[in-house]
Design a protein around this motif. Structure first.
Motif, PDB file in Angstrom:
ATOM      1  N   SER A 161       0.990  -0.985   0.105  1.00  0.00           N
ATOM      2  CA  SER A 161      -0.143  -0.199  -0.310  1.00  0.00           C
ATOM      3  C   SER A 161       0.617   1.032   0.086  1.00  0.00           C
ATOM      4  CB  SER A 161      -0.798  -0.205   1.435  1.00  0.00           C
ATOM      5  OG  SER A 161      -0.316   0.155   2.564  1.00  0.00           O
ATOM      6  N   GLY A 162       2.371   1.237   0.652  1.00  0.00           N
ATOM      7  CA  GLY A 162       2.870   2.245   0.455  1.00  0.00           C
ATOM      8  C   GLY A 162       4.677   1.899   0.180  1.00  0.00           C
ATOM      9  N   GLY A 163       5.667   2.764   0.365  1.00  0.00           N
ATOM     10  CA  GLY A 163       6.943   2.894   0.438  1.00  0.00           C
ATOM     11  C   GLY A 163       7.224   2.437  -1.336  1.00  0.00           C
ATOM     12  N   ALA A 164       8.584   2.044  -1.784  1.00  0.00           N
ATOM     13  CA  ALA A 164       9.127   2.347  -2.774  1.00  0.00           C
ATOM     14  C   ALA A 164       8.894   0.543  -3.793  1.00  0.00           C
ATOM     15  CB  ALA A 164      10.518   2.408  -2.534  1.00  0.00           C
ATOM     16  N   ASP A 165       8.440  -0.258  -2.861  1.00  0.00           N
ATOM     17  CA  ASP A 165       8.687  -1.177  -3.650  1.00  0.00           C
ATOM     18  C   ASP A 165       6.658  -2.040  -3.632  1.00  0.00           C
ATOM     19  OD1 ASP A 165      11.256  -1.888  -3.271  1.00  0.00           O
ATOM     20  OD2 ASP A 165      11.298  -2.704  -1.091  1.00  0.00           O
ATOM     21  N   TRP A 166       6.907  -2.142  -5.037  1.00  0.00           N
ATOM     22  CA  TRP A 166       5.200  -2.908  -5.438  1.00  0.00           C
ATOM     23  C   TRP A 166       5.152  -3.848  -4.951  1.00  0.00           C
ATOM     24  CZ3 TRP A 166       0.931  -2.095  -8.305  1.00  0.00           C
ATOM     25  CH2 TRP A 166       0.638  -2.951  -8.928  1.00  0.00           C
ATOM     26  N   ILE A 167       5.411  -4.607  -4.264  1.00  0.00           N
ATOM     27  CA  ILE A 167       5.558  -5.954  -3.902  1.00  0.00           C
ATOM     28  C   ILE A 167       7.020  -6.130  -2.198  1.00  0.00           C
ATOM     29  CG2 ILE A 167       4.516  -7.030  -5.640  1.00  0.00           C
ATOM     30  CD1 ILE A 167       6.880  -9.188  -5.581  1.00  0.00           C
ATOM     31  N   ARG A 168       5.865  -6.973  -1.667  1.00  0.00           N
ATOM     32  CA  ARG A 168       6.569  -7.494  -0.326  1.00  0.00           C
ATOM     33  C   ARG A 168       6.689  -9.095  -0.203  1.00  0.00           C
ATOM     34  NH1 ARG A 168       5.084  -3.153   4.395  1.00  0.00           N
ATOM     35  NH2 ARG A 168       6.628  -4.283   5.189  1.00  0.00           N
ATOM     36  N   PRO A 169       7.959  -9.098  -1.385  1.00  0.00           N
ATOM     37  CA  PRO A 169       7.519 -10.640  -0.839  1.00  0.00           C
ATOM     38  C   PRO A 169       7.307 -11.361   0.501  1.00  0.00           C
ATOM     39  CG  PRO A 169       9.191  -9.736  -2.336  1.00  0.00           C
ATOM     40  CD  PRO A 169       8.917  -9.028  -1.359  1.00  0.00           C
ATOM     41  N   GLU A 170       8.290 -10.607   1.312  1.00  0.00           N
ATOM     42  CA  GLU A 170       8.661 -11.571   2.551  1.00  0.00           C
ATOM     43  C   GLU A 170       8.035 -11.924   3.881  1.00  0.00           C
ATOM     44  OE1 GLU A 170       8.846  -7.130   3.568  1.00  0.00           O
ATOM     45  OE2 GLU A 170       9.739  -8.913   2.042  1.00  0.00           O
ATOM     46  N   LEU A 171       6.152 -11.020   3.355  1.00  0.00           N
ATOM     47  CA  LEU A 171       4.845 -10.787   3.921  1.00  0.00           C
ATOM     48  C   LEU A 171       4.384 -12.135   3.386  1.00  0.00           C
ATOM     49  CD1 LEU A 171       3.819  -6.921   4.867  1.00  0.00           C
ATOM     50  CD2 LEU A 171       4.450  -8.821   5.844  1.00  0.00           C
ATOM     51  N   CYS A 172       4.254 -11.981   1.974  1.00  0.00           N
ATOM     52  CA  CYS A 172       3.553 -13.184   1.146  1.00  0.00           C
ATOM     53  C   CYS A 172       4.231 -14.710   2.234  1.00  0.00           C
ATOM     54  CB  CYS A 172       4.200 -12.854   0.010  1.00  0.00           C
ATOM     55  SG  CYS A 172       2.879 -11.651  -0.626  1.00  0.00           S
ATOM     56  N   LEU A 173       5.150 -15.058   2.310  1.00  0.00           N
ATOM     57  CA  LEU A 173       5.764 -16.031   2.414  1.00  0.00           C
ATOM     58  C   LEU A 173       5.561 -16.296   3.790  1.00  0.00           C
ATOM     59  CD1 LEU A 173       9.463 -15.442   0.361  1.00  0.00           C
ATOM     60  CD2 LEU A 173       8.039 -17.294  -0.178  1.00  0.00           C
ATOM     61  N   GLU A 174       5.792 -15.075   4.593  1.00  0.00           N
ATOM     62  CA  GLU A 174       5.353 -15.565   5.858  1.00  0.00           C
ATOM     63  C   GLU A 174       4.152 -15.276   5.910  1.00  0.00           C
ATOM     64  OE1 GLU A 174       5.719 -15.060  10.383  1.00  0.00           O
ATOM     65  OE2 GLU A 174       6.213 -16.460   8.426  1.00  0.00           O
ATOM     66  N   ALA A 175       2.973 -15.265   5.438  1.00  0.00           N
ATOM     67  CA  ALA A 175       1.470 -15.406   5.176  1.00  0.00           C
ATOM     68  C   ALA A 175       1.283 -16.414   4.289  1.00  0.00           C
ATOM     69  CB  ALA A 175       0.329 -14.285   4.195  1.00  0.00           C
ATOM     70  N   MET A 176       1.654 -17.348   3.083  1.00  0.00           N
ATOM     71  CA  MET A 176       1.728 -18.402   3.275  1.00  0.00           C
ATOM     72  C   MET A 176       2.291 -19.807   3.838  1.00  0.00           C
ATOM     73  SD  MET A 176       2.549 -18.435  -0.690  1.00  0.00           S
ATOM     74  CE  MET A 176       3.835 -17.619  -0.695  1.00  0.00           C
ATOM     75  N   ARG A 177       3.131 -19.093   5.124  1.00  0.00           N
ATOM     76  CA  ARG A 177       3.468 -20.881   5.873  1.00  0.00           C
ATOM     77  C   ARG A 177       2.255 -20.390   7.501  1.00  0.00           C
ATOM     78  NH1 ARG A 177       6.766 -20.507  10.815  1.00  0.00           N
ATOM     79  NH2 ARG A 177       5.612 -18.394  11.127  1.00  0.00           N
ATOM     80  N   LEU A 178       1.851 -19.079   7.836  1.00  0.00           N
ATOM     81  CA  LEU A 178       0.993 -19.166   8.588  1.00  0.00           C
ATOM     82  C   LEU A 178      -0.418 -19.955   7.963  1.00  0.00           C
ATOM     83  CD1 LEU A 178       0.845 -15.363  10.327  1.00  0.00           C
ATOM     84  CD2 LEU A 178       1.983 -17.650  11.166  1.00  0.00           C
ATOM     85  N   ALA A 179      -0.803 -20.004   7.283  1.00  0.00           N
ATOM     86  CA  ALA A 179      -1.751 -20.956   6.382  1.00  0.00           C
ATOM     87  C   ALA A 179      -1.528 -21.822   6.459  1.00  0.00           C
ATOM     88  CB  ALA A 179      -2.130 -20.275   5.063  1.00  0.00           C
ATOM     89  N   ARG A 180      -0.282 -22.950   6.068  1.00  0.00           N
ATOM     90  CA  ARG A 180      -0.126 -24.117   6.036  1.00  0.00           C
ATOM     91  C   ARG A 180      -0.250 -24.635   6.667  1.00  0.00           C
ATOM     92  NH1 ARG A 180       4.800 -22.485   2.226  1.00  0.00           N
ATOM     93  NH2 ARG A 180       4.040 -22.251   0.660  1.00  0.00           N
ATOM     94  N   ILE A 181       0.159 -24.068   8.345  1.00  0.00           N
ATOM     95  CA  ILE A 181       0.988 -24.228   9.877  1.00  0.00           C
ATOM     96  C   ILE A 181      -1.095 -24.134  10.359  1.00  0.00           C
ATOM     97  CG2 ILE A 181       1.509 -23.527  12.170  1.00  0.00           C
ATOM     98  CD1 ILE A 181       3.076 -21.935  10.752  1.00  0.00           C
ATOM     99  N   LEU A 182      -1.467 -23.620   9.923  1.00  0.00           N
ATOM    100  CA  LEU A 182      -3.486 -23.295  11.057  1.00  0.00           C
ATOM    101  C   LEU A 182      -3.539 -24.689   9.828  1.00  0.00           C
ATOM    102  CD1 LEU A 182      -3.797 -19.601  10.203  1.00  0.00           C
ATOM    103  CD2 LEU A 182      -4.294 -21.192  12.246  1.00  0.00           C
ATOM    104  N   SER A 183      -3.655 -24.756   7.975  1.00  0.00           N
ATOM    105  CA  SER A 183      -4.002 -26.291   7.730  1.00  0.00           C
ATOM    106  C   SER A 183      -3.889 -27.283   9.040  1.00  0.00           C
ATOM    107  CB  SER A 183      -3.865 -25.976   6.455  1.00  0.00           C
ATOM    108  OG  SER A 183      -4.556 -24.731   6.085  1.00  0.00           O
ATOM    109  N   GLY A 184      -2.839 -27.207   9.113  1.00  0.00           N
ATOM    110  CA  GLY A 184      -2.536 -28.367   9.792  1.00  0.00           C
ATOM    111  C   GLY A 184      -2.848 -28.641  11.539  1.00  0.00           C
ATOM    112  N   LEU A 185      -3.276 -27.511  11.901  1.00  0.00           N
ATOM    113  CA  LEU A 185      -4.015 -26.898  13.339  1.00  0.00           C
ATOM    114  C   LEU A 185      -5.546 -27.513  12.739  1.00  0.00           C
ATOM    115  CD1 LEU A 185      -2.912 -25.878  16.486  1.00  0.00           C
ATOM    116  CD2 LEU A 185      -2.855 -24.063  15.253  1.00  0.00           C
TER     117      LEU A 185
END
Length: 425
Positions: free
Chosen positions: A203-227
């Protein structure tokens, strides 16, 4: 002033490690405010030490070790020393700690604990997700405010009030189980989705995407799927993030400039993530057939799957996507959904159909600070052969966005369509 390599390294480490650090410290101290203060102290220590001594081989462990020592010093100044020391010893984090690599154990549980703490039912609904985005996503107040289309000051007050309520209520800072976990699950899913969204289109800043946030969200989603393996919406969220995340390698060109969906080299889409997404969506649909409720994440994952199946832009089943957005508008109505529905109907049934949907929400106050409706309007007007109006819409959208790359993209689109000849009558 140009940032030094060490300062840049500290910034990168902090963005990567701060959430895990606060999560581990919250588990250790049972005090959210203290955990955040200790993490900041560790950051200050890094800023003072690393320029002279260099960045350590394991910077995350270094930060945690410093914060842990500050925590012990804090405990020594209170009557809780014996109790806290015993808790640290039981968790394998004694005062002398020799193996820094193992300092932060069960990181995934620590991060999820933060998510469930932030979504505590004691908090007002509008504060839960905001606080959790701050804690788990590491997003700034301004970024969260843009996600909710409110003023920065309003969001700052909301987050501060949430912290105060948590502290005054004496709420447990443990990972909830059973019914308590289910009660907070929807809010946690929303947070994970918003973290991904900020990474996928900053939503702001110099970068169009922030891959580290996407990767963290995907990681958490996978953990929740197991939980929570038997919830269609948990699987749907995983599917949605995997499928949208598959496009990340193609969302920027070699120079880092944004690339829109129709222009992406689909050979660069991550096929492993697509397969994972399809598998998670199939499981969500299977669970739905057993009578468990299917909601918005499954519908959005189905939309993402339509894009993933299209080998070329012209193969995209926009009619099906428009139908799915109609379903989404009925189950989770809102102005942002309508803007996206306008895109889908504009591609499926012609730009005038999309513009009609967009016109219906043009005066919605929730969209007043958002550039998205104007950007979509520009695209639809361009497709309708109205270049002058399209250029004006793109320029207005560029003035509203807080993202530098997106502003550049919209400005270029405005210039390009302004040069197009007017259609012949």
């Amino acid at each position: 002033m140009t940032e030094t390599p060490t300062a840049a390294a500290i910034t990168a480490v902090w963005r990567r490690e701060s959430v895990r650090l606060v999560g581990a410290l919250t588990r250790m101290t049972r005090d959210l405010d203290l955990a955040e203060d200790l993490a900041q102290d560790a950051l200050v220590a890094a800023l003072e030490t690393w320029p002279d001594e260099g960045v350590p081989a394991n910077p995350g462990a270094w930060l945690t070790a410093v914060a842990k020592r500050r925590a012990i010093d804090q405990f020594r100044r209170t009557d809780a020393l014996r109790r806290r020391t015993a808790e640290l010893a039981r968790s394998g984090m004694d005062a002398h700690m020799t193996d820094l690599v193992d300092v932060v154990d069960h990181i995934e549980d620590d991060v999820l604990r933060l998510a469930f703490i932030g979504c505590h039912p004691t908090l007002p609904p509008d504060s839960r997700t905001a606080l959790t985005l701050r804690l788990v996503g590491g997003l700034t107040t301004a970024e969260i405010a843009r996600a909710y289309l409110v003023k920065d000051a309003t969001m700052g007050q909301r987050i501060s009030r949430a912290k105060r309520i948590l502290a005054e209520s004496g709420a447990s800072l443990e990972m909830p189980t059973g019914a308590a976990r289910r009660e907070r699950l929807a809010d946690v899913l929303a947070v994970v989705y918003l973290i991904f969204t900020e990474g996928h289109a900053a939503s702001g800043g110099a970068d169009w995407i922030r891959p580290e946030l996407c990767l963290e969200a995907m990681r958490l989603a996978r953990i929740l799927s197991g939980l929570v393996p038997d919830d269609p919406e948990v699987r749907g969220l995983q599917a949605l993030l995997e499928l949208q995340g598959s496009r990340l390698p193609a969302r920027c060109d070699a120079a880092g400039a944004p690339v829109l969906l129709d222009d992406q080299d689909r050979r660069r889409w991550d096929q492993l993530l697509i397969r994972r997404g399809f598998a998670a969506l199939a499981e969500a649909e299977r669970l739905g057939r057993t009578g468990r409720p299917v909601g918005t994440y499954v519908v959005q994952a189905s939309i993402a799957a339509c894009h993933a199946r299209a080998r070329r832009p012209e193969d995209t089943d926009w009619v099906e996507i428009a139908r799915l957005y109609d379903v989404l508008a009925r189950t989770a109505p809102g102005p942002v959904v309508e803007v996206n529905r306008a895109v889908a109907h504009g591609r499926a049934h012609g730009p005038d159909a999309g513009l009609a949907i967009l016109d219906a929400v043009a005066d919605d106050p929730a969209l007043a600070r958002s550039h998205l409706p104007l950007a979509v309007r520009g695209d639809l007007l361009e497709r309708a052969g109205r270049p002058a109006e399209a250029a004006a819409a793109f320029r207005a959208a560029a003035a509203l966005t807080g993202n530098d790359d997106e502003r550049t993209l919209l400005t270029r689109r405005a210039r390009r369509v302004a040069d197009l000849p007017a259609p012949e009558c």
